[in-house]
Design a protein around this motif. Sequence first.
Motif, mmCIF file in Angstrom:
data_model
loop_
_atom_site.group_PDB
_atom_site.id
_atom_site.type_symbol
_atom_site.label_atom_id
_atom_site.label_comp_id
_atom_site.label_asym_id
_atom_site.label_seq_id
_atom_site.Cartn_x
_atom_site.Cartn_y
_atom_site.Cartn_z
ATOM 1 N N VAL A 49 39.600 39.521 35.369
ATOM 2 C CA VAL A 49 40.169 38.179 35.265
ATOM 3 C C VAL A 49 39.737 37.590 33.931
ATOM 4 N N ASP A 50 40.711 37.381 33.042
ATOM 5 C CA ASP A 50 40.450 36.758 31.745
ATOM 6 C C ASP A 50 40.776 35.276 31.836
ATOM 7 N N PHE A 51 39.762 34.443 31.731
ATOM 8 C CA PHE A 51 39.957 32.996 31.727
ATOM 9 C C PHE A 51 40.174 32.544 30.283
ATOM 10 N N LEU A 52 41.268 31.850 30.049
ATOM 11 C CA LEU A 52 41.707 31.520 28.698
ATOM 12 C C LEU A 52 41.425 30.074 28.340
ATOM 13 N N GLN A 53 41.271 29.845 27.044
ATOM 14 C CA GLN A 53 41.285 28.495 26.473
ATOM 15 C C GLN A 53 42.430 28.455 25.471
ATOM 16 N N THR A 54 43.452 27.675 25.796
ATOM 17 C CA THR A 54 44.645 27.629 24.945
ATOM 18 C C THR A 54 44.880 26.236 24.385
ATOM 19 N N ILE A 55 43.812 25.467 24.259
ATOM 20 C CA ILE A 55 43.892 24.154 23.615
ATOM 21 C C ILE A 55 43.454 24.328 22.173
ATOM 22 N N GLY A 56 44.350 24.096 21.240
ATOM 23 C CA GLY A 56 44.036 24.308 19.839
ATOM 24 C C GLY A 56 44.102 25.779 19.482
ATOM 25 N N ARG A 57 43.900 26.058 18.209
ATOM 26 C CA ARG A 57 43.942 27.423 17.701
ATOM 27 C C ARG A 57 42.581 27.822 17.145
ATOM 28 N N PRO A 58 42.210 29.094 17.304
ATOM 29 C CA PRO A 58 42.983 30.144 17.961
ATOM 30 C C PRO A 58 42.818 30.096 19.474
ATOM 31 N N HIS A 59 43.877 30.479 20.216
ATOM 32 C CA HIS A 59 43.712 30.677 21.644
ATOM 33 C C HIS A 59 42.718 31.819 21.848
ATOM 34 N N LYS A 60 41.922 31.733 22.920
ATOM 35 C CA LYS A 60 40.909 32.772 23.087
ATOM 36 C C LYS A 60 40.622 33.028 24.552
ATOM 37 N N VAL A 61 40.005 34.187 24.817
ATOM 38 C CA VAL A 61 39.475 34.506 26.137
ATOM 39 C C VAL A 61 38.078 33.906 26.197
ATOM 40 N N ALA A 62 37.908 32.894 27.043
ATOM 41 C CA ALA A 62 36.622 32.206 27.124
ATOM 42 C C ALA A 62 35.633 32.954 28.001
ATOM 43 N N SER A 63 36.129 33.643 29.026
ATOM 44 C CA SER A 63 35.252 34.384 29.918
ATOM 45 C C SER A 63 36.046 35.510 30.569
ATOM 46 N N ARG A 64 35.445 36.675 30.674
ATOM 47 C CA ARG A 64 36.059 37.832 31.338
ATOM 48 C C ARG A 64 35.161 38.228 32.513
ATOM 49 N N VAL A 65 35.747 38.238 33.715
ATOM 50 C CA VAL A 65 34.997 38.527 34.933
ATOM 51 C C VAL A 65 35.567 39.779 35.584
ATOM 52 N N VAL A 66 34.699 40.707 35.930
ATOM 53 C CA VAL A 66 35.089 41.974 36.543
ATOM 54 C C VAL A 66 34.721 41.922 38.025
ATOM 55 N N ILE A 67 35.726 42.072 38.900
ATOM 56 C CA ILE A 67 35.548 41.921 40.346
ATOM 57 C C ILE A 67 35.986 43.200 41.042
ATOM 58 N N PRO A 68 35.155 43.810 41.879
ATOM 59 C CA PRO A 68 35.550 45.040 42.576
ATOM 60 C C PRO A 68 36.756 44.816 43.491
ATOM 61 N N HIS A 69 37.548 45.855 43.689
ATOM 62 C CA HIS A 69 38.732 45.749 44.549
ATOM 63 C C HIS A 69 38.427 45.166 45.931
ATOM 64 N N PRO A 70 37.364 45.620 46.649
ATOM 65 C CA PRO A 70 37.151 45.095 48.008
ATOM 66 C C PRO A 70 36.812 43.613 48.055
ATOM 67 N N VAL A 71 36.329 43.061 46.943
ATOM 68 C CA VAL A 71 35.884 41.668 46.929
ATOM 69 C C VAL A 71 37.044 40.698 46.713
ATOM 70 N N MET A 72 38.074 41.113 45.980
ATOM 71 C CA MET A 72 39.123 40.183 45.579
ATOM 72 C C MET A 72 39.825 39.498 46.753
ATOM 73 N N PRO A 73 40.239 40.205 47.822
ATOM 74 C CA PRO A 73 40.909 39.497 48.918
ATOM 75 C C PRO A 73 40.043 38.408 49.532
ATOM 76 N N GLN A 74 38.729 38.623 49.564
ATOM 77 C CA GLN A 74 37.837 37.616 50.131
ATOM 78 C C GLN A 74 37.679 36.434 49.176
ATOM 79 N N PHE A 75 37.687 36.710 47.886
ATOM 80 C CA PHE A 75 37.681 35.643 46.896
ATOM 81 C C PHE A 75 38.926 34.779 47.054
ATOM 82 N N ILE A 76 40.072 35.423 47.242
ATOM 83 C CA ILE A 76 41.326 34.688 47.427
ATOM 84 C C ILE A 76 41.247 33.801 48.664
ATOM 85 N N ASP A 77 40.732 34.339 49.770
ATOM 86 C CA ASP A 77 40.629 33.549 51.000
ATOM 87 C C ASP A 77 39.741 32.329 50.797
ATOM 88 N N ALA A 78 38.614 32.514 50.100
ATOM 89 C CA ALA A 78 37.696 31.401 49.883
ATOM 90 C C ALA A 78 38.308 30.351 48.954
#
Length: 235
Positions: A49-78
Amino acid sequence: MTFDSDASPDRPDPAENNPALRARVPDHVADGCFSTGAIVMTGPSEYIVDFLQTIGRPHKVASRVVIPHPVMPQFIDALQTNLELYRNRFGDPPSPPVPQPGNEQRRPTPQEIYDDLKLPDDVLSGVYANGVMIGHGASEFGLDFLTSFFPQSAVSARVFVAAGQIPRLLESLKGAVRQLEQRRQGGHGQQGTTPSLESPHPSAPPPESAPPLLEPRKEEDDSDKPEDEDKPPQD
């Protein structure tokens, strides 16, 4: 999540057996970052999941989070649960602007999107997370991504997202999960990394081998500022 405060020698404190109940906030993540959107990609064994900052230039990836496959559905539910709590208190979050009819532009390719984004070296490899604490105020959601490892859980990334962007983020996350399911059903394997670009503009328990994580936190006032110390999750 609530706990009985009446601890005794034959009745140990639950926090002692579940390191996820206390998460240390390192100095370099304490301030967090604000995100105006996200790109979700599906890898062989994880979602990125790349969280972006697109206010002003240059647009950038502010944070990159790596989440295992089994965790994502539970993240979505929460996250869905937190959105419902938000709606019960504040109503529907404000919707971001949508393109006017007749002004649709060609959908950019993933390569074109990343050609227009700055990806700093310290963000390139991302941070791992097998859990999340979620809170919200009237105008934004706070996502504390956690590494829940013995003997001390820690916040690996802190991201703030405008409340109006949360439904869009949820759709991107759900789209990435559907994409993985379709790929598995079609027998295409899990090779390569595929972006899910529904939102180019995060409580998830860890895998079964780790202790259970956290339920969504209650709403927080906008003036609340997290401190750089052991942070107990709230109900």
